[in-house]
Design a protein around this motif. Structure first.
Motif, PDB file in Angstrom:
ATOM      1  N   UNK A   1       0.816  -1.199   0.000  1.00 14.33           N
ATOM      2  CA  UNK A   1       0.000   0.000   0.000  1.00 14.33           C
ATOM      3  C   UNK A   1       0.859   1.262   0.000  1.00 14.33           C
ATOM      4  N   UNK A   2       0.641   2.101  -1.020  1.00  7.04           N
ATOM      5  CA  UNK A   2       1.323   3.388  -1.134  1.00  7.04           C
ATOM      6  C   UNK A   2       0.318   4.400  -1.662  1.00  7.04           C
ATOM      7  N   UNK A   3       0.645   5.671  -1.569  1.00  6.36           N
ATOM      8  CA  UNK A   3      -0.227   6.703  -2.124  1.00  6.36           C
ATOM      9  C   UNK A   3      -0.365   6.531  -3.637  1.00  6.36           C
ATOM     10  N   UNK A   4       0.733   6.199  -4.302  1.00  2.00           N
ATOM     11  CA  UNK A   4       0.686   5.983  -5.744  1.00  2.00           C
ATOM     12  C   UNK A   4      -0.219   4.797  -6.072  1.00  2.00           C
ATOM     13  N   UNK A   5      -0.106   3.736  -5.315  1.00  2.00           N
ATOM     14  CA  UNK A   5      -0.972   2.571  -5.505  1.00  2.00           C
ATOM     15  C   UNK A   5      -2.437   2.901  -5.266  1.00  2.00           C
ATOM     16  N   UNK A   6      -2.715   3.761  -4.276  1.00  2.00           N
ATOM     17  CA  UNK A   6      -4.104   4.150  -4.012  1.00  2.00           C
ATOM     18  C   UNK A   6      -4.695   4.937  -5.188  1.00  2.00           C
ATOM     19  N   UNK A   7      -3.922   5.845  -5.756  1.00  2.00           N
ATOM     20  CA  UNK A   7      -4.407   6.610  -6.907  1.00  2.00           C
ATOM     21  C   UNK A   7      -4.690   5.661  -8.071  1.00  2.00           C
ATOM     22  N   UNK A   8      -3.767   4.737  -8.319  1.00  5.80           N
ATOM     23  CA  UNK A   8      -3.956   3.770  -9.395  1.00  5.80           C
ATOM     24  C   UNK A   8      -5.181   2.884  -9.121  1.00  5.80           C
ATOM     25  N   UNK A   9      -5.344   2.458  -7.876  1.00  8.49           N
ATOM     26  CA  UNK A   9      -6.492   1.629  -7.498  1.00  8.49           C
ATOM     27  C   UNK A   9      -7.804   2.380  -7.728  1.00  8.49           C
ATOM     28  N   UNK A  10      -7.835   3.656  -7.350  1.00  5.95           N
ATOM     29  CA  UNK A  10      -9.073   4.409  -7.518  1.00  5.95           C
ATOM     30  C   UNK A  10      -9.389   4.666  -8.988  1.00  5.95           C
TER      31      UNK A  10
ATOM     32  N   UNK B   1      -9.175  -3.526 -17.472  1.00  2.14           N
ATOM     33  CA  UNK B   1      -8.812  -2.642 -16.374  1.00  2.14           C
ATOM     34  C   UNK B   1      -7.724  -1.693 -16.864  1.00  2.14           C
ATOM     35  N   UNK B   2      -7.476  -0.653 -16.128  1.00  2.00           N
ATOM     36  CA  UNK B   2      -6.454   0.318 -16.513  1.00  2.00           C
ATOM     37  C   UNK B   2      -5.070  -0.315 -16.454  1.00  2.00           C
ATOM     38  N   UNK B   3      -4.783  -1.064 -15.392  1.00  4.16           N
ATOM     39  CA  UNK B   3      -3.423  -1.550 -15.138  1.00  4.16           C
ATOM     40  C   UNK B   3      -3.258  -3.043 -15.383  1.00  4.16           C
ATOM     41  N   UNK B   4      -4.332  -3.746 -15.792  1.00  2.31           N
ATOM     42  CA  UNK B   4      -4.204  -5.185 -16.009  1.00  2.31           C
ATOM     43  C   UNK B   4      -5.169  -5.654 -17.093  1.00  2.31           C
ATOM     44  N   UNK B   5      -4.621  -6.234 -18.142  1.00  2.00           N
ATOM     45  CA  UNK B   5      -5.461  -6.817 -19.185  1.00  2.00           C
ATOM     46  C   UNK B   5      -6.098  -8.124 -18.725  1.00  2.00           C
ATOM     47  N   UNK B   6      -5.540  -8.714 -17.659  1.00  2.00           N
ATOM     48  CA  UNK B   6      -6.029 -10.003 -17.162  1.00  2.00           C
ATOM     49  C   UNK B   6      -7.094  -9.853 -16.074  1.00  2.00           C
ATOM     50  N   UNK B   7      -7.469  -8.632 -15.728  1.00  2.00           N
ATOM     51  CA  UNK B   7      -8.500  -8.427 -14.705  1.00  2.00           C
ATOM     52  C   UNK B   7      -7.987  -8.525 -13.287  1.00  2.00           C
ATOM     53  N   UNK B   8      -6.706  -8.345 -13.083  1.00  2.00           N
ATOM     54  CA  UNK B   8      -6.107  -8.428 -11.741  1.00  2.00           C
ATOM     55  C   UNK B   8      -6.160  -7.055 -11.069  1.00  2.00           C
TER      56      UNK B   8
ATOM     57  N   UNK C   1      -5.301  -6.251  -8.174  1.00  2.00           N
ATOM     58  CA  UNK C   1      -4.134  -5.986  -7.331  1.00  2.00           C
ATOM     59  C   UNK C   1      -2.974  -5.367  -8.109  1.00  2.00           C
ATOM     60  N   UNK C   2      -3.007  -5.480  -9.438  1.00  3.17           N
ATOM     61  CA  UNK C   2      -1.928  -4.927 -10.260  1.00  3.17           C
ATOM     62  C   UNK C   2      -1.777  -3.423 -10.051  1.00  3.17           C
TER      63      UNK C   2
ATOM     64  N   UNK D   1       3.487  -0.512  -7.916  1.00  2.00           N
ATOM     65  CA  UNK D   1       3.885   0.811  -8.392  1.00  2.00           C
ATOM     66  C   UNK D   1       5.372   0.923  -8.715  1.00  2.00           C
ATOM     67  N   UNK D   2       6.067  -0.204  -8.799  1.00  2.00           N
ATOM     68  CA  UNK D   2       7.517  -0.179  -9.015  1.00  2.00           C
ATOM     69  C   UNK D   2       7.904   0.571 -10.291  1.00  2.00           C
ATOM     70  N   UNK D   3       7.171   0.383 -11.358  1.00  2.00           N
ATOM     71  CA  UNK D   3       7.471   1.034 -12.640  1.00  2.00           C
ATOM     72  C   UNK D   3       6.542   2.209 -12.907  1.00  2.00           C
ATOM     73  N   UNK D   4       5.647   2.500 -11.990  1.00  2.00           N
ATOM     74  CA  UNK D   4       4.627   3.530 -12.196  1.00  2.00           C
ATOM     75  C   UNK D   4       5.170   4.923 -11.918  1.00  2.00           C
ATOM     76  N   UNK D   5       4.536   5.894 -12.551  1.00  3.80           N
ATOM     77  CA  UNK D   5       4.866   7.290 -12.271  1.00  3.80           C
ATOM     78  C   UNK D   5       3.618   8.004 -11.780  1.00  3.80           C
TER      79      UNK D   5
END
Length: 168
Positions: A51-60, A79-86, A88-89, A93-97
């Motif tokens: 859980x990170x702030x960046x992850x929360x923005x991506x999750x929302x 989904x925005x971050x997962x073509x497989x419907x995950x 949790x992806x 946020x390791x590669x996210x900006x």
């Protein structure tokens, strides 16, 4: 840029009130993440958590897309971050900006607002495949308020851990 928290109406109709509180919580998340670097946005409350702030923005961004575009509008989109419907992806946020996350989130919020405003009433229903039943726009808006409120509590703690900032 400084985010202003909207002041929800004290006396208004149901739809206007739901819309205002949803926008209040959207603005709260934006406020909790303002002025931080990507590195700060990636900081975790505890090492074992993703859980990170960046992850929360991506999750929302995922939440907004799923409920408004996929459920209400019936759009057949991944989904925005997962073509497989995950779901949790979004928390990876390791590669996210921050720039990409905020652009996606803001785009999804804009879509959500258009879809909600175009809906005839809060009684409009749409099929939610995960639950296997129809749900009303009223429930969706309440669910998003709940989702933001819960995660804004996380954002409070995460932001305090980053730079000590507290408050609304």
């Amino acid at each position: 840029m400084t985010t202003e928290l909207p002041d929800p109406p004290r006396r208004a109709g149901e739809r206007e009130t739901l819309r205002a509180f949803l926008d209040f919580h959207r603005a709260t998340l934006a406020m909790k993440t303002e002025g931080l670097t990507d590195e700060q946005l990636r900081q975790r409350a505890v090492p074992s958590s993703t859980l990170s702030l960046l992850g929360l923005v991506r999750h929302m961004a995922e939440v907004e897309r799923t409920w408004f575009r996929r459920v209400v509008n019936g759009e057949d989109i991944p989904l925005v971050w997962s073509d497989e419907g995950d779901f949790q992806a979004a928390f990876d946020d390791a590669e996210a900006t921050g720039a990409a996350a905020f652009a996606a989130w803001q785009a999804e919020v804009a879509h959500a607002r258009r879809i909600e405003e175009a809906a005839e009433s809060l009684d409009v229903t749409a099929y939610q495949p995960r639950w296997g039943e129809d749900v009303s726009l009223r429930l969706i808006m309440l669910h998003l308020i709940h989702e933001y409120a819960r995660h804004n509590g996380h954002a409070d703690l995460l932001r305090e851990g980053v730079d000590g900032a507290v408050g609304p």
